[in-house]
Design an enzyme around this catalytic site. Structure first.
Site, PDB file in Angstrom:
ATOM      1  N   LYS A  23     -10.750  -4.805  -4.111  1.00  0.00           N
ATOM      2  CA  LYS A  23     -11.586  -3.845  -4.358  1.00  0.00           C
ATOM      3  C   LYS A  23     -11.191  -2.501  -5.036  1.00  0.00           C
ATOM      4  O   LYS A  23     -11.836  -1.644  -5.574  1.00  0.00           O
ATOM      5  CB  LYS A  23     -12.136  -2.995  -2.997  1.00  0.00           C
ATOM      6  N   LYS A  43       0.973  -1.026   0.004  1.00  0.00           N
ATOM      7  CA  LYS A  43       0.010  -0.061  -0.065  1.00  0.00           C
ATOM      8  C   LYS A  43       0.957   1.236   0.053  1.00  0.00           C
ATOM      9  O   LYS A  43       0.679   2.283  -0.502  1.00  0.00           O
ATOM     10  CB  LYS A  43      -1.056   0.064   1.163  1.00  0.00           C
ATOM     11  N   LYS A  77      -4.089 -10.645  -6.523  1.00  0.00           N
ATOM     12  CA  LYS A  77      -5.351 -10.956  -5.908  1.00  0.00           C
ATOM     13  C   LYS A  77      -6.637 -10.015  -6.217  1.00  0.00           C
ATOM     14  O   LYS A  77      -6.211  -9.006  -6.698  1.00  0.00           O
ATOM     15  CB  LYS A  77      -5.081 -10.507  -4.298  1.00  0.00           C
TER      16      LYS A  77
HETATM   17  P1  ATP Z   1      -8.861  -3.034  -0.181  1.00  0.00           P
HETATM   18  O1  ATP Z   1      -8.745  -3.186  -1.945  1.00  0.00           O
HETATM   19  O2  ATP Z   1      -9.407  -1.693   0.083  1.00  0.00           O
HETATM   20  O3  ATP Z   1      -7.704  -3.278   0.486  1.00  0.00           O
HETATM   21  P2  ATP Z   1      -9.720  -5.714  -0.128  1.00  0.00           P
HETATM   22  O4  ATP Z   1     -10.688  -6.066  -1.312  1.00  0.00           O
HETATM   23  O5  ATP Z   1      -8.342  -6.282   0.143  1.00  0.00           O
HETATM   24  O6  ATP Z   1      -9.659  -4.084   0.193  1.00  0.00           O
HETATM   25  P3  ATP Z   1     -10.401  -6.125   2.903  1.00  0.00           P
HETATM   26  O7  ATP Z   1     -11.496  -5.166   3.318  1.00  0.00           O
HETATM   27  O8  ATP Z   1      -8.985  -5.504   2.957  1.00  0.00           O
HETATM   28  O9  ATP Z   1     -10.471  -6.282   1.145  1.00  0.00           O
HETATM   29  O10 ATP Z   1     -10.863  -7.529   3.112  1.00  0.00           O
HETATM   30  C1  ATP Z   1     -11.929  -7.803   3.698  1.00  0.00           C
HETATM   31  C2  ATP Z   1     -11.856  -9.586   3.833  1.00  0.00           C
HETATM   32  O11 ATP Z   1     -12.086 -10.012   2.502  1.00  0.00           O
HETATM   33  C3  ATP Z   1     -10.642 -10.239   4.541  1.00  0.00           C
HETATM   34  O12 ATP Z   1     -10.875 -11.286   5.257  1.00  0.00           O
HETATM   35  C4  ATP Z   1      -9.537 -10.373   3.226  1.00  0.00           C
HETATM   36  O13 ATP Z   1      -8.866 -11.457   3.381  1.00  0.00           O
HETATM   37  C5  ATP Z   1     -10.715 -10.742   2.346  1.00  0.00           C
HETATM   38  N1  ATP Z   1     -10.140 -10.631   0.835  1.00  0.00           N
HETATM   39  C6  ATP Z   1     -10.030  -9.677   0.270  1.00  0.00           C
HETATM   40  N2  ATP Z   1      -9.761  -9.981  -0.856  1.00  0.00           N
HETATM   41  C7  ATP Z   1      -9.763 -11.355  -1.132  1.00  0.00           C
HETATM   42  C8  ATP Z   1      -9.596 -12.453  -2.236  1.00  0.00           C
HETATM   43  N3  ATP Z   1      -9.226 -11.772  -3.218  1.00  0.00           N
HETATM   44  N4  ATP Z   1      -9.873 -13.666  -2.008  1.00  0.00           N
HETATM   45  C9  ATP Z   1     -10.353 -14.040  -0.888  1.00  0.00           C
HETATM   46  N5  ATP Z   1     -10.469 -13.331   0.478  1.00  0.00           N
HETATM   47  C10 ATP Z   1     -10.242 -12.018   0.103  1.00  0.00           C
END
Ligand code: ATP
Ligand code: LTN
Length: 335
Positions: free
Chosen positions: A202, A117, A199
């Site tokens: 969002k 990040k 990965k």
């Molecule tokens: P950002 O992009 O804003 O960092 P993010 O999509 O990574 O957000 P988080 O809010 O950080 O989402 O994660 C919420 C939950 O979703 C966490 O438990 C994280 O491990 C899970 N998660 C996020 N992305 C994935 C993915 N691609 N596959 C499986 N689990 C995920």
């Protein structure tokens, strides 16, 4: 939540940084509702974590309410679980400070999410981004959670929470439960549809890379049709076929079929048929979530009642832990 002492405690959180992706859903949130009967579950929309990356205040407020409605639409029942907004419960910030004083600069420097990040936002490498895992440890330890359901990307943060809990306990005497990760076997890391080495996230700039759980059926199907796959045309789960393997794990989760039966189902058929089937299955699977979300967002008074009660219940539990932590470190009783 019926507070039953013999049930184990589950805590998890999600940032209100935008609409949840299929990764958030499959890796984490879809499991939250299923755990409610067996465990005492506590779930939070972690808005304080979200501001470690710059947020538009108007959008953050909107996304926070939507995220709260979304966890409910995905199965969290505020009558069975405690569901609240992190900034409503002051103990998280209080415990954050105590735990920060038992966390080493060196261990925070090793966190890969911080490295990723800060590389992504070089103009705003703020102290909150660096100490983000301490606040996450506070979230978990305040409720003495036994298990934390998350995707695999959060494993390193959880390891840090375990180390901090153990360090505090050995310095000041037993207080915190050392939490265990609860990571699903299939779907712990859903990959980007455009780059299966990355990965699904969002905050991806390419809208075709991720499925948002509120995407309309035609959008979902179009994104799957455009998903990057591998050079041959065989639907087979293999390490050297990351694109197809990612789609197979998604299809497996939403249909309940195992890899062998998926391979049989698409034997002799091309990627086109398979991608269409995945798109349709995902879209059908998410329909009840979309419908329930729309219903909840139309009833703001009910949402407010739920998150207000949730915050009260969360405070009642966590303030006891924080009071004990204050005593243990040597603060004078205030009342
Ligand atoms: P950002 O992009 O804003 O960092 P993010 O999509 O990574 O957000 P988080 O809010 O950080 O989402 O994660 C919420 C939950 O979703 C966490 O438990 C994280 O491990 C899970 N998660 C996020 N992305 C994935 C993915 N691609 N596959 C499986 N689990 C995920
Ligand atoms: N860091 C997590 C969100 C989060 C969390 C938590 C998850 C904040 N506090 C406590 C589990 C338990 C993430 O998904 N990025």
């Amino acid at each position: 939540m019926s507070e039953q002492e013999n049930k184990k405690v589950i805590f998890s959180g999600i940032q209100p940084t935008g609409t949840f992706t299929l990764g958030n859903y499959i890796g984490a949130v879809s499991h939250w509702g299923k755990l409610q009967d067996e465990y005492n579950c506590i779930y939070s929309i972690v808005d304080m974590h979200a501001i470690t990356v710059r947020q538009d205040p108007v959008k953050l407020r909107q996304h926070t309410l939507e995220a709260y409605a979304l966890i409910m639409a995905c199965g969290v029942d505020p009558k069975k679980s405690i569901a609240f907004i992190q900034s409503h419960v002051r103990t998280h910030a209080e415990l954050n400070w105590i735990l920060a004083c038992s966390t080493q600069f060196g261990e925070l420097s090793r966190m890969t999410q911080f490295k990723d990040k800060s590389a992504k936002h070089p103009d705003d490498v703020n102290a909150g981004l660096f100490t983000y895992p301490v606040l996450m440890a506070a979230d978990i330890l305040a409720y003495k959670a036994d298990l934390v359901p998350v995707g695999v990307d959060q494993k390193q943060h959880l390891e840090l929470a375990r180390n901090v809990a153990q360090r505090f306990n050995s310095k000041y005497g037993e207080l915190f439960t050392v939490p265990e990760p609860y990571i699903p076997k299939v779907g712990a890391k859903v990959m980007s549809l455009q780059d299966p080495e990355k990965k699904m996230s969002k905050s991806d700039e390419n809208p075709n890379a991720c499925i948002y759980i509120l995407d309309e059926p035609d959008v979902i199907i179009r994104k799957f049709k455009r998903a990057v796959t591998d050079s041959d045309s065989e639907v087979r789960y293999a390490e050297d076929k990351p694109g197809i393997s990612n789609l197979m794990s998604i299809y497996s989760v939403v249909t309940g079929k195992d890899y062998a039966s998926i391979e049989r189902e698409f034997e002799g058929k091309g990627y086109g048929d398979f991608k269409l089937a995945v798109g349709e299955a995902v879209s059908d699977h998410l329909k009840p979530v979309r419908d329930e979300f729309a219903r909840l967002m139309a009833d703001k008074a009910y949402l407010k009642e739920c998150y207000t009660n949730g915050a009260q219940a969360a405070l009642n539990i966590s303030r006891k832990t924080v009071a004990k932590a204050y005593r243990k470190v040597g603060f004078v009783d205030s009342m």
